[in-house]
Motif scaffolding. Structure first.
Motif, PDB file in Angstrom:
ATOM      1  N   ALA A  85      13.386  24.887   2.657  1.00 19.80           N
ATOM      2  CA  ALA A  85      12.250  25.898   3.311  1.00 19.80           C
ATOM      3  C   ALA A  85      12.956  26.422   4.462  1.00 19.80           C
ATOM      4  CB  ALA A  85      11.863  24.560   4.486  1.00 19.80           C
ATOM      5  N   VAL A  86      11.798  26.984   4.579  1.00 17.13           N
ATOM      6  CA  VAL A  86      12.301  28.299   5.548  1.00 17.13           C
ATOM      7  C   VAL A  86      12.472  27.607   6.865  1.00 17.13           C
ATOM      8  CG1 VAL A  86      11.574  30.544   6.454  1.00 17.13           C
ATOM      9  CG2 VAL A  86      11.327  30.024   3.659  1.00 17.13           C
ATOM     10  N   THR A  87      13.287  28.529   8.034  1.00 17.34           N
ATOM     11  CA  THR A  87      14.100  28.044   9.178  1.00 17.34           C
ATOM     12  C   THR A  87      14.741  29.031   9.662  1.00 17.34           C
ATOM     13  OG1 THR A  87      16.280  27.814   8.594  1.00 17.34           O
ATOM     14  CG2 THR A  87      15.154  25.628   7.915  1.00 17.34           C
ATOM     15  N   ALA A  88      14.144  30.108   8.579  1.00 19.61           N
ATOM     16  CA  ALA A  88      14.749  31.494  10.124  1.00 19.61           C
ATOM     17  C   ALA A  88      14.667  32.592   9.487  1.00 19.61           C
ATOM     18  CB  ALA A  88      15.849  31.367  10.793  1.00 19.61           C
ATOM     19  N   ALA A  89      14.706  33.885  10.103  1.00 24.76           N
ATOM     20  CA  ALA A  89      14.838  34.825   9.191  1.00 24.76           C
ATOM     21  C   ALA A  89      16.443  35.315   9.487  1.00 24.76           C
ATOM     22  CB  ALA A  89      13.722  35.397   9.099  1.00 24.76           C
ATOM     23  N   LEU A  90      16.834  36.088   8.431  1.00 24.86           N
ATOM     24  CA  LEU A  90      18.093  37.021   9.583  1.00 24.86           C
ATOM     25  C   LEU A  90      18.036  38.496   8.890  1.00 24.86           C
ATOM     26  CD1 LEU A  90      20.907  36.553   9.990  1.00 24.86           C
ATOM     27  CD2 LEU A  90      22.136  36.295   7.402  1.00 24.86           C
ATOM     28  N   SER A  91      17.983  39.575  10.049  1.00 23.54           N
ATOM     29  CA  SER A  91      17.947  40.623   9.028  1.00 23.54           C
ATOM     30  C   SER A  91      19.497  40.810   9.661  1.00 23.54           C
ATOM     31  CB  SER A  91      16.646  41.021  10.781  1.00 23.54           C
ATOM     32  OG  SER A  91      17.335  40.868  11.732  1.00 23.54           O
ATOM     33  N   GLN A  92      19.514  42.460   9.482  1.00 23.01           N
ATOM     34  CA  GLN A  92      20.582  42.910   9.492  1.00 23.01           C
ATOM     35  C   GLN A  92      20.960  44.023  10.761  1.00 23.01           C
ATOM     36  OE1 GLN A  92      20.188  47.504   7.093  1.00 23.01           O
ATOM     37  NE2 GLN A  92      20.733  46.193   5.326  1.00 23.01           N
ATOM     38  N   LYS A  93      19.670  43.617  11.326  1.00 26.55           N
ATOM     39  CA  LYS A  93      20.187  43.743  12.552  1.00 26.55           C
ATOM     40  C   LYS A  93      20.649  42.270  13.804  1.00 26.55           C
ATOM     41  CE  LYS A  93      16.561  47.497  13.627  1.00 26.55           C
ATOM     42  NZ  LYS A  93      15.471  47.959  14.962  1.00 26.55           N
ATOM     43  N   ASP A  94      20.290  41.233  12.869  1.00 25.43           N
ATOM     44  CA  ASP A  94      21.132  40.702  13.634  1.00 25.43           C
ATOM     45  C   ASP A  94      22.152  40.559  12.905  1.00 25.43           C
ATOM     46  OD1 ASP A  94      18.930  38.779  14.349  1.00 25.43           O
ATOM     47  OD2 ASP A  94      18.260  38.380  12.292  1.00 25.43           O
ATOM     48  N   ILE A  95      22.477  41.208  12.516  1.00 23.17           N
ATOM     49  CA  ILE A  95      24.531  40.708  11.840  1.00 23.17           C
ATOM     50  C   ILE A  95      24.968  41.566  12.733  1.00 23.17           C
ATOM     51  CG2 ILE A  95      25.624  41.122   9.657  1.00 23.17           C
ATOM     52  CD1 ILE A  95      23.805  40.405   8.331  1.00 23.17           C
ATOM     53  N   ASP A 135      19.105  49.365  19.364  1.00 27.04           N
ATOM     54  CA  ASP A 135      18.407  48.899  18.743  1.00 27.04           C
ATOM     55  C   ASP A 135      17.694  50.168  17.368  1.00 27.04           C
ATOM     56  OD1 ASP A 135      17.634  46.776  17.587  1.00 27.04           O
ATOM     57  OD2 ASP A 135      14.510  46.926  18.877  1.00 27.04           O
ATOM     58  N   ALA A 136      18.931  50.233  16.556  1.00 27.95           N
ATOM     59  CA  ALA A 136      18.697  51.404  15.626  1.00 27.95           C
ATOM     60  C   ALA A 136      19.525  51.036  14.713  1.00 27.95           C
ATOM     61  CB  ALA A 136      19.547  52.276  16.186  1.00 27.95           C
ATOM     62  N   ARG A 137      18.572  51.128  12.935  1.00 29.75           N
ATOM     63  CA  ARG A 137      19.418  51.017  12.344  1.00 29.75           C
ATOM     64  C   ARG A 137      20.127  52.134  12.165  1.00 29.75           C
ATOM     65  NH1 ARG A 137      17.290  51.003   8.043  1.00 29.75           N
ATOM     66  NH2 ARG A 137      18.279  49.627   6.756  1.00 29.75           N
ATOM     67  N   ARG A 138      20.250  53.404  12.178  1.00 29.21           N
ATOM     68  CA  ARG A 138      20.498  54.301  12.527  1.00 29.21           C
ATOM     69  C   ARG A 138      21.427  55.549  13.225  1.00 29.21           C
ATOM     70  NH1 ARG A 138      16.853  56.313  10.504  1.00 29.21           N
ATOM     71  NH2 ARG A 138      16.323  56.408   8.224  1.00 29.21           N
ATOM     72  N   VAL A 139      22.454  56.019  12.837  1.00 32.21           N
ATOM     73  CA  VAL A 139      22.782  57.050  14.100  1.00 32.21           C
ATOM     74  C   VAL A 139      23.746  58.783  13.207  1.00 32.21           C
ATOM     75  CG1 VAL A 139      23.489  55.470  15.621  1.00 32.21           C
ATOM     76  CG2 VAL A 139      25.261  56.113  13.869  1.00 32.21           C
ATOM     77  N   TRP A 140      23.436  58.772  13.860  1.00 34.98           N
ATOM     78  CA  TRP A 140      23.880  60.944  13.011  1.00 34.98           C
ATOM     79  C   TRP A 140      25.328  60.756  14.027  1.00 34.98           C
ATOM     80  CZ3 TRP A 140      20.122  62.151   9.615  1.00 34.98           C
ATOM     81  CH2 TRP A 140      19.027  61.897  10.054  1.00 34.98           C
ATOM     82  N   PRO A 157      24.718  68.013  13.352  1.00 35.26           N
ATOM     83  CA  PRO A 157      25.416  66.174  12.560  1.00 35.26           C
ATOM     84  C   PRO A 157      25.295  66.894  11.077  1.00 35.26           C
ATOM     85  CG  PRO A 157      22.264  67.755  12.088  1.00 35.26           C
ATOM     86  CD  PRO A 157      23.376  68.742  13.305  1.00 35.26           C
ATOM     87  N   LEU A 158      26.173  65.499  11.036  1.00 31.99           N
ATOM     88  CA  LEU A 158      26.866  66.131   9.885  1.00 31.99           C
ATOM     89  C   LEU A 158      26.376  64.359   8.580  1.00 31.99           C
ATOM     90  CD1 LEU A 158      30.522  65.860  11.108  1.00 31.99           C
ATOM     91  CD2 LEU A 158      29.966  68.405  10.025  1.00 31.99           C
ATOM     92  N   SER A 159      26.104  63.317   8.458  1.00 33.79           N
ATOM     93  CA  SER A 159      25.355  62.938   8.022  1.00 33.79           C
ATOM     94  C   SER A 159      24.890  61.436   8.585  1.00 33.79           C
ATOM     95  CB  SER A 159      27.250  62.139   7.269  1.00 33.79           C
ATOM     96  OG  SER A 159      26.287  61.004   6.308  1.00 33.79           O
ATOM     97  N   PRO A 160      23.858  61.170   8.190  1.00 30.16           N
ATOM     98  CA  PRO A 160      23.876  59.986   8.630  1.00 30.16           C
ATOM     99  C   PRO A 160      24.429  58.663   8.316  1.00 30.16           C
ATOM    100  CG  PRO A 160      22.667  59.959   6.719  1.00 30.16           C
ATOM    101  CD  PRO A 160      23.584  61.059   6.822  1.00 30.16           C
ATOM    102  N   VAL A 161      24.679  57.350   9.584  1.00 28.73           N
ATOM    103  CA  VAL A 161      25.649  56.570   9.034  1.00 28.73           C
ATOM    104  C   VAL A 161      24.359  55.282   9.041  1.00 28.73           C
ATOM    105  CG1 VAL A 161      27.406  54.973   9.759  1.00 28.73           C
ATOM    106  CG2 VAL A 161      27.469  57.697   9.519  1.00 28.73           C
ATOM    107  N   THR A 162      24.172  54.549   8.273  1.00 26.22           N
ATOM    108  CA  THR A 162      23.161  53.726   8.383  1.00 26.22           C
ATOM    109  C   THR A 162      23.950  51.696   8.637  1.00 26.22           C
ATOM    110  OG1 THR A 162      23.135  53.374   6.170  1.00 26.22           O
ATOM    111  CG2 THR A 162      21.357  54.394   6.875  1.00 26.22           C
ATOM    112  N   LEU A 163      22.940  50.763   8.947  1.00 26.61           N
ATOM    113  CA  LEU A 163      23.929  49.613   8.908  1.00 26.61           C
ATOM    114  C   LEU A 163      24.029  49.008   7.320  1.00 26.61           C
ATOM    115  CD1 LEU A 163      21.612  47.572  10.912  1.00 26.61           C
ATOM    116  CD2 LEU A 163      23.815  48.521  11.797  1.00 26.61           C
TER     117      LEU A 163
END
Length: 217
Positions: free
Chosen positions: A38-48, A176-181, A189-195
């Protein structure tokens, strides 16, 4: 079944979840299942990311390594658009490169803002994509009263090559971002860096350091 692609089990090793679920399936969020399935929760990249920000020791020696040392940049994969160009130009670049964001720079190449796919949310008519990015992203009602490079626009989170991984994760969590520059000393800017970039590196590190091991609790 969900468990084979978009889900993990309570108590699973998070590094293994990244390797087996998040990264190969290009997911940003997965379901967490109990012993009965059974599903008890959700786990996101931001959670990690929030976990790593709260418990930076989980990063081990990686936390003190710089963006440059960890090879988080993507050489040669960046294209920019100028703040005065039509907004549609940024989406053309994104389509050509298969990216979800495009950095927007000043007349001298300094990072000013960014266009990403979320900018399309809520749009019912796309006439606005013909206007200059400076107007499209303006935070004031009278952008015509400012020089193009000086129109107030939202600034995306950014870092330098010398920033440590721990500091970078903290910056992303606070924004609260998944990406920085990543920018150079002149603000270009040189490159994006994502989660995803960070997690891919942690799962397959470029150094001889052992990858950090932490569990979902």
């Amino acid at each position: 079944p969900m468990a084979t692609k978009g889900a993990c089990r309570e108590g699973d090793n998070v590094m293994q979840i990244l390797r087996d679920v998040f990264l190969p399936n290009k997911l940003h969020c997965v379901a967490v299942l109990d012993a009965a399935g059974a599903v008890t929760a959700a786990l996101s990249q931001k959670d990690i990311a929030r976990f790593l920000f709260t418990f930076p020791d989980a990063l081990g020696e990686f936390g003190d390594r710089s963006v440059r040392e960890l090879r988080l940049l993507r050489p040669g994969s960046l294209r920019t658009v100028k703040i005065g160009q039509p907004t549609i130009d940024a989406f053309r670049v994104m389509r050509e490169l298969g990216h979800t964001a495009c950095p927007v720079v000043s007349s001298v190449g300094r990072l000013l803002t960014a266009i990403d796919t979320y900018d399309l949310r809520g749009m019912s008519q796309f006439f606005g994509l013909r206007v200059a990015i400076s107007f499209f992203k303006s935070q004031v009602p009278n952008p015509e009263d400012f020089p193009p490079d000086a129109i107030p626009v939202p600034r995306p989170p950014s870092c330098t090559e010398d920033e440590t991984l721990a500091a970078l994760v903290g910056r992303m969590v606070r924004a609260d971002a998944r990406r920085v520059w990543c920018i150079d000393t002149d603000g270009r800017p040189l490159s994006p860096v994502t989660l995803t970039d960070i997690f891919r590196m942690l799962a397959d590190p470029p150094t001889d350091l052992p990858p950090p091991e932490f569990r979902l609790v």
